[in-house]
Design a protein around this motif. Structure first.
Motif, mmCIF file in Angstrom:
data_model
loop_
_atom_site.group_PDB
_atom_site.id
_atom_site.type_symbol
_atom_site.label_atom_id
_atom_site.label_comp_id
_atom_site.label_asym_id
_atom_site.label_seq_id
_atom_site.Cartn_x
_atom_site.Cartn_y
_atom_site.Cartn_z
ATOM 1 N N MET A 31 0.426 4.983 3.796
ATOM 2 C CA MET A 31 1.283 6.114 4.133
ATOM 3 C C MET A 31 2.307 6.309 3.023
ATOM 4 O O MET A 31 2.947 5.364 2.581
ATOM 5 N N ASN A 32 2.459 7.535 2.573
ATOM 6 C CA ASN A 32 3.457 7.898 1.573
ATOM 7 C C ASN A 32 4.595 8.643 2.268
ATOM 8 O O ASN A 32 4.369 9.675 2.905
ATOM 9 N N ILE A 33 5.802 8.129 2.134
ATOM 10 C CA ILE A 33 6.957 8.681 2.841
ATOM 11 C C ILE A 33 8.027 9.060 1.824
ATOM 12 O O ILE A 33 8.411 8.248 0.980
ATOM 13 N N ALA A 34 8.503 10.294 1.922
ATOM 14 C CA ALA A 34 9.607 10.752 1.088
ATOM 15 C C ALA A 34 10.895 10.765 1.904
ATOM 16 O O ALA A 34 10.924 11.274 3.023
ATOM 17 N N ALA A 78 14.771 -0.144 7.248
ATOM 18 C CA ALA A 78 14.078 -0.147 8.538
ATOM 19 C C ALA A 78 12.625 0.276 8.387
ATOM 20 O O ALA A 78 11.722 -0.317 9.003
ATOM 21 N N LEU A 79 12.380 1.285 7.566
ATOM 22 C CA LEU A 79 10.997 1.730 7.352
ATOM 23 C C LEU A 79 10.178 0.660 6.634
ATOM 24 O O LEU A 79 9.010 0.430 6.965
ATOM 25 N N HIS A 80 10.793 0.017 5.650
ATOM 26 C CA HIS A 80 10.071 -1.018 4.906
ATOM 27 C C HIS A 80 9.716 -2.199 5.803
ATOM 28 O O HIS A 80 8.630 -2.783 5.692
ATOM 29 N N ALA A 81 10.633 -2.540 6.722
ATOM 30 C CA ALA A 81 10.367 -3.651 7.637
ATOM 31 C C ALA A 81 9.277 -3.298 8.643
ATOM 32 O O ALA A 81 8.429 -4.145 8.974
ATOM 33 N N ALA A 88 3.721 0.906 3.514
ATOM 34 C CA ALA A 88 4.038 2.288 3.170
ATOM 35 C C ALA A 88 4.694 2.360 1.797
ATOM 36 O O ALA A 88 5.402 1.442 1.372
ATOM 37 N N ARG A 89 4.457 3.472 1.126
ATOM 38 C CA ARG A 89 5.103 3.750 -0.161
ATOM 39 C C ARG A 89 6.294 4.657 0.115
ATOM 40 O O ARG A 89 6.136 5.784 0.581
ATOM 41 N N SER A 99 2.235 13.304 -5.431
ATOM 42 C CA SER A 99 2.484 12.081 -4.666
ATOM 43 C C SER A 99 1.789 12.082 -3.318
ATOM 44 O O SER A 99 1.709 11.036 -2.661
ATOM 45 N N ARG A 100 1.315 13.245 -2.875
ATOM 46 C CA ARG A 100 0.542 13.382 -1.638
ATOM 47 C C ARG A 100 1.255 12.710 -0.459
ATOM 48 O O ARG A 100 0.732 11.799 0.185
ATOM 49 N N PHE A 101 2.456 13.185 -0.187
ATOM 50 C CA PHE A 101 3.251 12.607 0.891
ATOM 51 C C PHE A 101 2.648 12.936 2.254
ATOM 52 O O PHE A 101 2.210 14.050 2.512
ATOM 53 N N ASP A 102 2.644 11.940 3.115
ATOM 54 C CA ASP A 102 2.231 12.133 4.507
ATOM 55 C C ASP A 102 3.420 12.548 5.372
ATOM 56 O O ASP A 102 3.265 13.290 6.340
ATOM 57 N N VAL A 103 4.594 12.020 5.016
ATOM 58 C CA VAL A 103 5.801 12.251 5.811
ATOM 59 C C VAL A 103 6.964 12.495 4.866
ATOM 60 O O VAL A 103 7.070 11.851 3.817
ATOM 61 N N ALA A 104 7.836 13.410 5.228
ATOM 62 C CA ALA A 104 9.115 13.591 4.536
ATOM 63 C C ALA A 104 10.222 13.578 5.586
ATOM 64 O O ALA A 104 10.099 14.226 6.633
ATOM 65 N N ILE A 105 11.282 12.853 5.312
ATOM 66 C CA ILE A 105 12.409 12.749 6.237
ATOM 67 C C ILE A 105 13.637 13.335 5.555
ATOM 68 O O ILE A 105 14.083 12.832 4.516
#
Length: 347
Positions: A1-4, A23-26, A31-32, A88-94
């Motif tokens: 999963m690629n997350i921005a 928190a996301l890394h844990a 995920a990237r 970067s083909r992000f799956d999620v952006a926050i």
């Protein structure tokens, strides 16, 4: 999963968002994580173990572009940014910022899932045009750190503790140790750091008040006082230090981010308004006295246990007297150390 992660500025706000990356890394260790941030604030994210990449942007410079050459350069930078983000083909952006400009960048990632706040919790309501999953923080999440952490819950992540990761530079640490030794100051030995600056004039406590506080601290509790300063703040810092001999305060040297962090690590207590150095100090676990007028201490106070926040009754800094600030500092000088790493997220 690629997350921005989109949190552009300012320094204090970027610090408050650091636990989101942790928190996301844990929760999603494979995920990237990529953080998009203003160039000036990017140094806060250097060597962050949760991040795979930091993408600096210069929206401040882009908005100032007027001449044809500057407009052309800005256009080229925007095209290059969009190309990089799409590659970067992000799956999620926050979107942690809640502004129109952060929303535009969030949309430019091309991520099919774009998470942000509901309109009522965005600084600019039109931000919701650029997100497709909107989160209302729970009522118990009063501090902005806890509100940011609510944005990771749609991904099944939940912070068990709050982790701030800030860079360390050995050479900068050595320079500050050398300065303190030369000034006759001892690290963490009743060393009170006063930071008079703030990003907005209405958030600044007066120079006279800081000067009065420095005099009191150098006398009754026997504290050593160090006055830090940033761009365009040297005159105020000198006015607080004064010219009498012997002095009751010491003027800090000019500092970059790494040197400022080294100073804050060595302080016993930091006194500042709602500004970046205050939040950096709290993230490091240094005890803080936060001074609040137009902004809310409940939302933006130094995060974690062991700090004091003083809120002006009429939301102006002029209503904060020297006496309550002095008492708060004196109490903290003899109290236990703060520790943001043990803070539990509010839910």
């Amino acid at each position: 999963m690629n997350i921005a992660l989109v949190k552009l500025s300012a320094i204090g706000d970027v610090v408050h968002a650091l636990p989101v990356a942790a928190a996301l890394h844990a929760a999603l260790p494979q995920a990237r994580l990529v953080w998009i941030v203003e160039r000036r604030e990017a140094a806060v994210l250097r060597d962050n173990p949760a991040l795979s990449e930091v993408v600096p942007v210069d929206t401040r410079g882009w908005r100032r572009a007027r001449r044809p050459l500057a407009v052309a350069e800005t256009t080229g930078a925007l095209v290059a940014l969009r190309r990089h983000l799409r590659a970067s083909r992000f799956d999620v952006a926050i979107d942690l910022q809640g502004l129109v400009k952060s929303g535009v960048i969030t949309a430019a990632t091309g991520a099919p899932l774009r998470i942000g706040f509901t309109a009522a919790h965005c600084r600019e309501g039109l931000n919701v045009l650029f997100t497709n999953q909107r989160v209302a923080p729970p009522p118990a999440a009063r501090h902005i750190v806890d509100r940011y952490l609510s944005l990771v819950e749609p991904l099944g992540a939940r912070a068990r503790s709050v982790d701030f990761s800030l860079p360390t530079d050995g050479a900068a640490e050595a320079r500050i140790d050398e300065f303190l030794m030369g000034a006759g100051l001892k690290a963490r030995d009743r060393l009170v750091v006063l930071n008079p600056g703030a990003g907005r004039p209405d958030k600044r406590w007066s120079t006279a008040s800081f000067r009065g506080l420095a005099r009191r601290l150098a006398g009754e509790p026997g504290a050593s006082v160090l006055v830090t300063w940033g761009p365009n703040e040297l005159a105020d810092a000198r006015a607080i230090v004064g010219t009498e001999a012997p002095g009751y305060a010491t003027l800090a040297p000019p500092t970059n981010l790494d040197e400022l962090l080294a100073v804050l690590r060595r302080a016993s207590v930091v006194v500042a308004a709602d500004t970046g150095p205050l939040h950096l100090a709290a993230a490091l676990g240094t005890r803080c006295v936060g001074l609040y007028g137009p902004t809310a201490a409940e939302r933006n106070g130094p995060y974690g246990r062991g700090h004091r926040s003083l809120q002006s009754p009429d939301h102006t800094m002029t209503s904060l007297g020297v006496d309550p600030v002095f008492r708060a500092v004196a109490d903290l000088l003899d109290g236990p150390a703060a520790d943001p790493s043990t803070s539990e997220p509010t839910r």
